[in-house]
Scaffold this motif. Structure first.
Motif, PDB file in Angstrom:
ATOM      1  N   THR A 126       0.980  -0.829  -0.192  1.00 60.56           N
ATOM      2  CA  THR A 126       0.216  -0.034   0.601  1.00 60.56           C
ATOM      3  C   THR A 126       1.039   0.966   0.073  1.00 60.56           C
ATOM      4  OG1 THR A 126      -1.746   1.227   1.619  1.00 60.56           O
ATOM      5  CG2 THR A 126      -0.034  -0.026   2.815  1.00 60.56           C
ATOM      6  N   GLY A 127       0.636   2.242  -0.584  1.00 58.92           N
ATOM      7  CA  GLY A 127       0.903   3.296  -0.466  1.00 58.92           C
ATOM      8  C   GLY A 127       0.996   4.582   0.624  1.00 58.92           C
ATOM      9  N   ASP A 128      -0.296   3.676   1.645  1.00 58.49           N
ATOM     10  CA  ASP A 128      -0.336   4.430   3.165  1.00 58.49           C
ATOM     11  C   ASP A 128       0.793   4.281   3.400  1.00 58.49           C
ATOM     12  OD1 ASP A 128      -1.891   5.778   5.417  1.00 58.49           O
ATOM     13  OD2 ASP A 128      -3.339   3.786   5.243  1.00 58.49           O
ATOM     14  N   ALA A 129       1.694   5.135   3.544  1.00 58.19           N
ATOM     15  CA  ALA A 129       3.321   4.630   4.170  1.00 58.19           C
ATOM     16  C   ALA A 129       3.351   5.297   5.802  1.00 58.19           C
ATOM     17  CB  ALA A 129       4.543   4.213   2.990  1.00 58.19           C
ATOM     18  N   HIS A 130       4.696   4.734   6.492  1.00 62.50           N
ATOM     19  CA  HIS A 130       4.706   6.241   6.952  1.00 62.50           C
ATOM     20  C   HIS A 130       6.117   6.818   6.861  1.00 62.50           C
ATOM     21  CE1 HIS A 130       8.496   6.995   9.983  1.00 62.50           C
ATOM     22  NE2 HIS A 130       6.844   7.314  10.828  1.00 62.50           N
ATOM     23  N   GLY A 131       7.114   5.679   6.073  1.00 63.00           N
ATOM     24  CA  GLY A 131       8.360   6.855   5.550  1.00 63.00           C
ATOM     25  C   GLY A 131       8.011   6.047   3.709  1.00 63.00           C
ATOM     26  N   GLY A 132       8.294   6.933   3.351  1.00 66.28           N
ATOM     27  CA  GLY A 132       8.774   6.378   1.399  1.00 66.28           C
ATOM     28  C   GLY A 132       7.025   6.186   1.004  1.00 66.28           C
ATOM     29  N   THR A 133       7.585   5.118   0.859  1.00 64.01           N
ATOM     30  CA  THR A 133       5.788   5.458  -1.232  1.00 64.01           C
ATOM     31  C   THR A 133       5.450   3.502  -0.350  1.00 64.01           C
ATOM     32  OG1 THR A 133       6.887   4.475  -2.590  1.00 64.01           O
ATOM     33  CG2 THR A 133       6.971   6.886  -2.796  1.00 64.01           C
ATOM     34  N   SER A 134       6.054   2.976   0.124  1.00 69.42           N
ATOM     35  CA  SER A 134       4.675   1.583   0.666  1.00 69.42           C
ATOM     36  C   SER A 134       5.613   0.922   1.355  1.00 69.42           C
ATOM     37  CB  SER A 134       6.957   0.671   0.106  1.00 69.42           C
ATOM     38  OG  SER A 134       5.741   0.814  -2.293  1.00 69.42           O
ATOM     39  N   ALA A 135       3.767   0.380   1.382  1.00 65.43           N
ATOM     40  CA  ALA A 135       3.880  -0.219   3.440  1.00 65.43           C
ATOM     41  C   ALA A 135       3.346  -1.555   2.464  1.00 65.43           C
ATOM     42  CB  ALA A 135       3.199   0.300   4.700  1.00 65.43           C
ATOM     43  N   MET A 136       3.297  -2.664   3.979  1.00 67.81           N
ATOM     44  CA  MET A 136       2.692  -3.716   3.819  1.00 67.81           C
ATOM     45  C   MET A 136       1.219  -4.616   4.128  1.00 67.81           C
ATOM     46  SD  MET A 136       4.728  -7.564   4.215  1.00 67.81           S
ATOM     47  CE  MET A 136       5.845  -6.750   4.858  1.00 67.81           C
ATOM     48  N   ALA A 137       0.116  -4.595   3.562  1.00 67.20           N
ATOM     49  CA  ALA A 137      -1.321  -4.540   4.859  1.00 67.20           C
ATOM     50  C   ALA A 137      -1.179  -5.620   4.420  1.00 67.20           C
ATOM     51  CB  ALA A 137      -1.694  -3.612   3.925  1.00 67.20           C
ATOM     52  N   ILE A 138      -2.221  -6.205   5.615  1.00 64.09           N
ATOM     53  CA  ILE A 138      -2.927  -7.554   5.675  1.00 64.09           C
ATOM     54  C   ILE A 138      -3.967  -7.331   6.401  1.00 64.09           C
ATOM     55  CG2 ILE A 138      -2.497 -10.013   6.815  1.00 64.09           C
ATOM     56  CD1 ILE A 138       0.656  -9.574   7.591  1.00 64.09           C
TER      57      ILE A 138
END
Length: 693
Positions: A71-83
């Motif tokens: 997901t682009g809903d990230a803390h830093g940068g442009t990527s985060a992992m969603a489960i």
């Protein structure tokens, strides 16, 4: 080009710049942000060919509906992992590092690491999870580090690992979801925060390596063979008739309340012959006592000892016994195991007719009574006398093979008992299963590892020389089986005569210590005779004994026990040789760690009432290596199946320490526990009492 080294260097630079800016401004950066991040692809920015973050995988198991996404809903940068778990019947899903040599962080045995992650979650069923790579056994689950509370905004969680076990070269870790909801994680971090160990400084001679014993200059007023450490720090010493037929005939039954810090005793009126009863600490801190001695053997030998049906609770606040409803059958030498819901199962012993009792007794904590035979599952199986029944993490009971008197049960001598299903499954591997009379079994530290050690034993009927065997079992294995452990070190007999290589001991005691070692002490070569003077330390991490610990000057054979006091010392009592005499001297052992320097201090505990899966805050006066809960003793006849050491992974923050309690009450059944922290010099604090509910 391999992107991982570049990515790690690229993401390390902002932390170093931040540290430099803070220093220039006259501020101090936290040590965690000045050290190299050991996580590969920590910000999840480098994606593999399938679009998933490199060095991370979609892990999990069980019957559930789930989705993994970048997901682009990230803390830093442009990527985060969603489960997202849409529904769940069983199992979990994990944001987890790949178990691969190029991705998993390398670690050094004995070092500790701070693990940090930024996350947000909509479910309370979220925990940090860690696996380790054993150089011999491969990848295996290690522990759950902390439960993560629900938060709608990105929040950082930092947890300190326990010291890395021997033979571990890499770990993986991540965040697990085991209930419906959505988890998003980003910006993982792992840094080595190992404190340098101060130079050894000890001027106490042999005590520095062996510890030291002191025989107290007084005797106990009761021929005690049962001991319970109460949550007020006092020790309940129960004798009943004290294996004295004359006292039984006179109706003279004794209990003494021992106050270790003043060396004083208070006599407690004792309503029945609680000699060789069963006992366990209830979740509210009272002591449940079941059965005992209804009568001694008849003069003509036609009948033996007969079990009592009566049951009592001892209330530390009132200092008195109160009678409960009777058991369904008589029990002399019964077991007692506290369950994760606060109820109690009691099995085995001799009945009112001197025969083996086959009734399963079940105490309902909610109802405050023993249930009737038709209210609980019955297998109508005889479990022997004082069968050691250890609660497993899934709620079943493990019969370790340790028992009292004569041969073991038919079959392999060890088994797993599923009370809910009414099934018993034999477990292989226990050596000399018919010579485990008054051996001792302990759930090794930490309880999360689910490993049991069984030590020594003999046979009071055939009366061979007691042996040195130990066997170890991993209850997490798909098919648990005992494997041979290292032999108990040899000692000396009366007069300093050395034991032979084949001689060991029965009546052995094993005590869990705050530093995670197991102190082994006491015992005899034969039934009610030939005390053995030997003591050792067992290290669960290396499966080795350190021989040559200081030995108790008093013989400790039949009807003796040893247990941990809240100040980190060990108390030993009792000895009842074949001539009918009884030793009432108390011995106190100070382990080597008490000669290594200043003790850490627990300055404050935010709350003494702890909920499962919670993070509990404490403050201390200096660096600490680890924290643990130890369940207080309720011991007799080399038997305390409820003894356990529960690891508390630490969350690091600015003004204190967060201790993360397991969410599984089968790992730490409800009740009062001793909270210890261990300083950088390996010395434990004095315990603070906390209550799990």
């Amino acid at each position: 080009m391999n992107p991982i080294p570049w990515l790690r260097a690229r993401r390390r630079r902002p932390a170093l710049v931040l540290a430099a800016l803070l220093a220039a401004a006259g501020l101090a950066a936290e040590a965690a942000y000045a050290d190299a991040n050991l996580v590969a692809n920590p910000g999840l920015e480098a994606l593999s060919g399938d679009g998933f973050p490199l060095c991370w995988n979609a892990a999990g198991w069980g019957d559930n509906s789930y989705t993994f996404a970048v997901t682009g809903d990230a803390h830093g940068g442009t990527s985060a992992m969603a489960i997202t778990l849409a529904d769940r019947a069983s199992g979990d899903r994990k944001a987890m590092m790949v178990e691969d040599a190029s991705c998993a962080p390398n670690v050094t045995p004995g070092h500790q690491y701070d693990l940090s992650v930024w996350y947000k979650t909509t479910t309370t069923g979220t925990v940090m999870t860690m696996f380790r790579h054993d150089t011999a056994a491969g990848w295996q689950y290690w522990t759950d580090l902390a439960s993560l509370p629900v938060t709608a905004e990105f929040t950082e969680k930092t947890v300190r690992t326990p010291p890395i076990p021997p033979h571990t070269d890499q770990i993986t870790w991540g965040v697990t979801v085991y209930d419906t909801g959505t988890l998003v994680t980003d910006d993982y971090r792992m840094v080595d925060v190992t404190q340098p160990t101060p130079g050894a400084a000890c001027s106490s001679g042999e005590a520095c390596a062996k510890g030291a014993w002191q025989v107290m200059p007084f005797t106990a007023p009761a021929r005690a063979m049962h001991a319970v450490v109460l949550h007020d720090g006092n020790v309940l010493l129960v004798a009943g008739s004290g294996n004295d037929a004359d006292a039984f005939a006179a109706g003279s039954f004794a209990t003494a309340l021992y106050r270790p810090y003043s060396g004083t005793f208070v006599s407690v009126p004792t309503p029945a012959d609680l000699f060789c009863s069963g006992h366990v600490q209830l979740s509210d801190g009272r002591v449940l006592i079941m059965g005992g001695n209804k009568d001694y053997p008849s003069a003509d030998g036609a009948t033996g000892y007969r079990g009592l049906k009566e049951s009592y609770v001892f209330d530390p606040a009132a200092g008195a016994y109160t009678r409960l409803n009777d058991l369904n059958a008589g029990h002399w030498y019964p077991s007692a195991t506290l369950l994760g819901n606060g109820d109690v199962i009691s099995l085995g012993g001799l009945g009112e007719d001197s025969g083996g009792t086959v009734a399963t007794e079940y105490y309902s904590a909610a109802q405050g009574r023993w249930l009737g035979l038709n209210e609980t599952n019955q297998t109508w199986r005889f479990w022997g006398l004082y069968p050691s029944m250890i609660l497993m993490q899934d709620g079943r009971l493990f019969y370790t093979g340790s028992h009292v008197f004569g041969d073991n049960l038919p079959g392999t001598g060890a088994s797993i008992y599923d009370h809910a299903a009414g099934t018993v499954t034999d477990v292989p591997g226990l050596r000399r299963k018919d010579e485990r009379d008054q051996s001792m079994s302990v759930l090794l530290p930490p309880a999360q590892d689910q490993r049991v050690l069984t030590l020594g034993g003999g046979n009071n009927v055939a009366n061979p020389d007691a042996h040195r065997l130990t066997d170890v079992i991993d209850l997490k294995a798909a098919a648990p089986a005992y494997t041979p452990g290292p032999p108990i070190p040899t000692g000396t007999l009366t007069g300093g005569v050395p034991q032979t290589e084949d001689q060991g001991k029965m009546y052995v005691s094993a005590v869990l210590l705050p530093d995670g070692l197991v102190f082994e002490t006491g015992g005899g070569l034969h039934n009610r005779a030939d005390p053995v003077y030997e003591a050792s330390m067992f290290d669960p991490a290396t499966n080795t004994f350190t021989a040559g610990m200081a030995t108790d000057p008093m013989p400790r054979t039949y009807h003796s026990s040893a247990f941990l006091l809240p100040d980190g010392r060990v108390m030993a009592f009792g000895d009842n040789p074949g001539d009918g005499s009884f030793a009432t001297h108390i011995s106190i052992y100070s382990p080597p760690y008490l000669f290594r320097g200043a003790r850490p201090q627990i300055r404050s505990v935010a709350s003494t009432q702890w909920a499962y899966g919670s993070t509990q805050r404490i403050t201390v006066d200096g660096p600490v290596l680890k924290a643990a809960l130890i369940r207080p003793a309720a011991v007799t006849h080399s038997s305390d199946p409820n003894q356990r050491y529960v690891d508390l992974p630490m969350t690091v923050d600015g003004d204190g320490i967060g201790l993360n309690l397991t969410s599984n009450p089968n790992i730490a059944p409800p009740g009062w526990y001793m909270l210890f922290v261990v300083g950088a010099n390996g010395v434990p604090s004095v315990a603070r009492w906390v209550h799990l509910s």
